[in-house]
Design a protein around this motif. Structure first.
Motif, PDB file in Angstrom:
ATOM      1  N   THR A 151       0.858  -1.186   0.000  1.00 15.82           N
ATOM      2  CA  THR A 151       0.000   0.000   0.000  1.00 15.82           C
ATOM      3  C   THR A 151       0.889   1.229   0.000  1.00 15.82           C
ATOM      4  N   PRO A 152       0.828   2.041  -1.055  1.00 19.49           N
ATOM      5  CA  PRO A 152       1.746   3.177  -1.182  1.00 19.49           C
ATOM      6  C   PRO A 152       1.568   4.226  -0.085  1.00 19.49           C
ATOM      7  N   LEU A 153       2.528   5.101   0.005  1.00 20.01           N
ATOM      8  CA  LEU A 153       2.543   6.184   0.982  1.00 20.01           C
ATOM      9  C   LEU A 153       1.294   7.055   0.831  1.00 20.01           C
ATOM     10  N   HIS A 154       0.608   7.276   1.944  1.00 22.05           N
ATOM     11  CA  HIS A 154      -0.612   8.078   1.902  1.00 22.05           C
ATOM     12  C   HIS A 154      -0.909   8.608   3.303  1.00 22.05           C
ATOM     13  N   ASN A 155      -1.949   9.378   3.416  1.00 24.00           N
ATOM     14  CA  ASN A 155      -2.449   9.814   4.716  1.00 24.00           C
ATOM     15  C   ASN A 155      -3.967   9.843   4.655  1.00 24.00           C
ATOM     16  N   ASP A 156      -4.601   9.748   5.820  1.00 20.44           N
ATOM     17  CA  ASP A 156      -6.066   9.767   5.909  1.00 20.44           C
ATOM     18  C   ASP A 156      -6.469  10.938   6.795  1.00 20.44           C
ATOM     19  N   ASN A 157      -7.348  11.795   6.267  1.00 17.23           N
ATOM     20  CA  ASN A 157      -7.771  12.964   7.026  1.00 17.23           C
ATOM     21  C   ASN A 157      -9.206  13.296   6.641  1.00 17.23           C
ATOM     22  N   ILE A 158     -10.166  12.775   7.404  1.00 14.81           N
ATOM     23  CA  ILE A 158     -11.567  12.959   7.060  1.00 14.81           C
ATOM     24  C   ILE A 158     -11.994  14.409   7.225  1.00 14.81           C
ATOM     25  N   MET A 159     -11.350  15.157   8.135  1.00 11.88           N
ATOM     26  CA  MET A 159     -11.712  16.561   8.317  1.00 11.88           C
ATOM     27  C   MET A 159     -11.412  17.353   7.038  1.00 11.88           C
ATOM     28  N   ARG A 160     -10.310  17.015   6.393  1.00 11.60           N
ATOM     29  CA  ARG A 160      -9.944  17.648   5.119  1.00 11.60           C
ATOM     30  C   ARG A 160     -10.808  17.119   3.979  1.00 11.60           C
ATOM     31  N   ASP A 161     -10.922  15.798   3.891  1.00 12.81           N
ATOM     32  CA  ASP A 161     -11.548  15.186   2.723  1.00 12.81           C
ATOM     33  C   ASP A 161     -13.063  15.350   2.691  1.00 12.81           C
ATOM     34  N   ALA A 162     -13.701  15.455   3.862  1.00 14.94           N
ATOM     35  CA  ALA A 162     -15.158  15.592   3.908  1.00 14.94           C
ATOM     36  C   ALA A 162     -15.609  17.040   4.034  1.00 14.94           C
ATOM     37  N   ALA A 163     -14.671  17.969   4.011  1.00 14.99           N
ATOM     38  CA  ALA A 163     -15.026  19.392   4.122  1.00 14.99           C
ATOM     39  C   ALA A 163     -16.008  19.763   3.008  1.00 14.99           C
ATOM     40  N   GLY A 164     -17.089  20.422   3.376  1.00 15.11           N
ATOM     41  CA  GLY A 164     -18.080  20.858   2.398  1.00 15.11           C
ATOM     42  C   GLY A 164     -19.154  19.836   2.090  1.00 15.11           C
ATOM     43  N   THR A 165     -19.059  18.621   2.641  1.00 19.17           N
ATOM     44  CA  THR A 165     -20.054  17.586   2.363  1.00 19.17           C
ATOM     45  C   THR A 165     -21.259  17.676   3.291  1.00 19.17           C
ATOM     46  N   GLY A 166     -21.103  18.359   4.406  1.00 18.48           N
ATOM     47  CA  GLY A 166     -22.173  18.407   5.396  1.00 18.48           C
ATOM     48  C   GLY A 166     -22.185  17.224   6.336  1.00 18.48           C
ATOM     49  N   LEU A 167     -21.249  16.291   6.167  1.00 16.49           N
ATOM     50  CA  LEU A 167     -21.184  15.130   7.049  1.00 16.49           C
ATOM     51  C   LEU A 167     -20.653  15.531   8.428  1.00 16.49           C
ATOM     52  N   ALA A 168     -21.174  14.878   9.454  1.00 16.24           N
ATOM     53  CA  ALA A 168     -20.776  15.200  10.820  1.00 16.24           C
ATOM     54  C   ALA A 168     -19.276  15.041  11.018  1.00 16.24           C
ATOM     55  N   LEU A 169     -18.682  14.035  10.365  1.00 10.85           N
ATOM     56  CA  LEU A 169     -17.265  13.750  10.576  1.00 10.85           C
ATOM     57  C   LEU A 169     -16.352  14.889  10.133  1.00 10.85           C
ATOM     58  N   ALA A 170     -16.837  15.744   9.267  1.00 10.04           N
ATOM     59  CA  ALA A 170     -16.025  16.873   8.811  1.00 10.04           C
ATOM     60  C   ALA A 170     -15.728  17.846   9.949  1.00 10.04           C
ATOM     61  N   THR A 171     -16.508  17.767  11.023  1.00  6.36           N
ATOM     62  CA  THR A 171     -16.315  18.694  12.149  1.00  6.36           C
ATOM     63  C   THR A 171     -15.477  18.085  13.274  1.00  6.36           C
TER      64      THR A 171
END
Length: 273
Positions: A151-171
């Motif tokens: 699995t190549p180099l990556h990062n996971d950031n739901i606050m960044r990736d879900a910004a603007g979706t209205g999903l609770a996790l973005a906060t």
């Protein structure tokens, strides 16, 4: 005694049965702040729980779905939100089906892991998150890393990736990750995590059409490697760059989920995947 790495960017290994109580709040804060690379908990769950869940999952390994990228692939049983951020209704429908399917199999590894983590880490709450309208997130998924897969180099950031979706996790304020090693591979399969978080400037290293980032994005950053053993439950901060090194031999099989906190008290956790 708890094993603590002496290097500045290392792991803490704690045997829950042998070592007794731990300062869970300090461990969580260390992961959030980036002073600890990985927290490894051994004997968090009885071996019988792993054996039962392995037995119940084995017949469905052939139903795993693979997402292909130009530089790798992801093979999973169960959905993951990052794939469906532009179509959340599809994700929530898949999450509901996956949760029902898991329950029908009697697979409870995710639920039991959350319960024990809440006890060991001293959390007031550790539940799978749901949106205000009742749509629930997936409780867990299973990752299968076959021979020669990396699995190549990556990062996971739901606050960044879900910004603007209205999903609770973005906060959320903070995101962590929990991984349970169901089966270890003979060689390889190490988690390699770098003491570097994503910044906007890193976008020039993003692999177009592929998974993750060019390795040059972490040049000069300290790195730590950890090879999990079957039964290990380990925690990391996935907003730091990380990879899973090439697997050799038997499949590397894990169950995992993300979890996070809406405030800096770090006492009430919600999970998703």
């Amino acid at each position: 005694m708890t094993e603590q790495a002496t290097e500045s960017w290392g792991r803490i290994v704690h045997d829950v049965e042998r070592d007794g109580d731990i300062d869970g709040a300090s461990l969580v804060k260390g992961l959030v702040d980036g002073t600890i690379a990985v927290v490894v908990l051994r004997n968090l769950l009885p071996e019988a729980v792993f054996a039962n869940n392995r037995e119940r999952l084995e017949p469905v390994f052939g139903q795993a779905s693979t997402t292909q990228y130009t530089n790798g692939s992801l093979t999973t049983i169960g959905p993951y939100l990052a794939k469906h951020l532009d179509e959340p209704d599809t994700y929530f429908a898949e999450a509901r089906k996956a949760n029902e399917f898991t329950a029908s199999l009697g697979v409870d590894l995710g639920e039991r892991t959350r319960q024990r983590l809440a006890e060991v880490l001293g959390l007031k709450r550790f539940d799978t998150e749901a949106e205000p309208d009742g749509r629930g997130y997936s409780q867990q998924n299973v990752r299968i890393y076959a021979d020669s897969i990396r699995t190549p180099l990556h990062n996971d950031n739901i606050m960044r990736d879900a910004a603007g979706t209205g999903l609770a996790l973005a906060t959320l304020r903070h995101q962590l990750s929990c991984v349970v090693c169901i089966q270890e591979c003979e060689t390889g399969g190490e988690l390699r995590i770098h003491r570097k978080r994503w910044t906007e400037a890193d976008n020039e290293y993003k692999i177009v059409g592929g998974l993750g980032y060019d390795e040059a994005v972490t040049d000069g950053a300290p790195a730590h490697e950890f090879k999990p053993q079957a039964g290990d439950v380990y925690l990391l901060n996935p907003t730091f760059y990380h990879s899973i090194e090439q697997v050799s031999g038997s499949d590397r099989i894990t169950m995992g989920f993300f979890f996070g906190f809406y405030d800096d008290e770090l006492a009430e956790a919600v999970s998703w995947i």
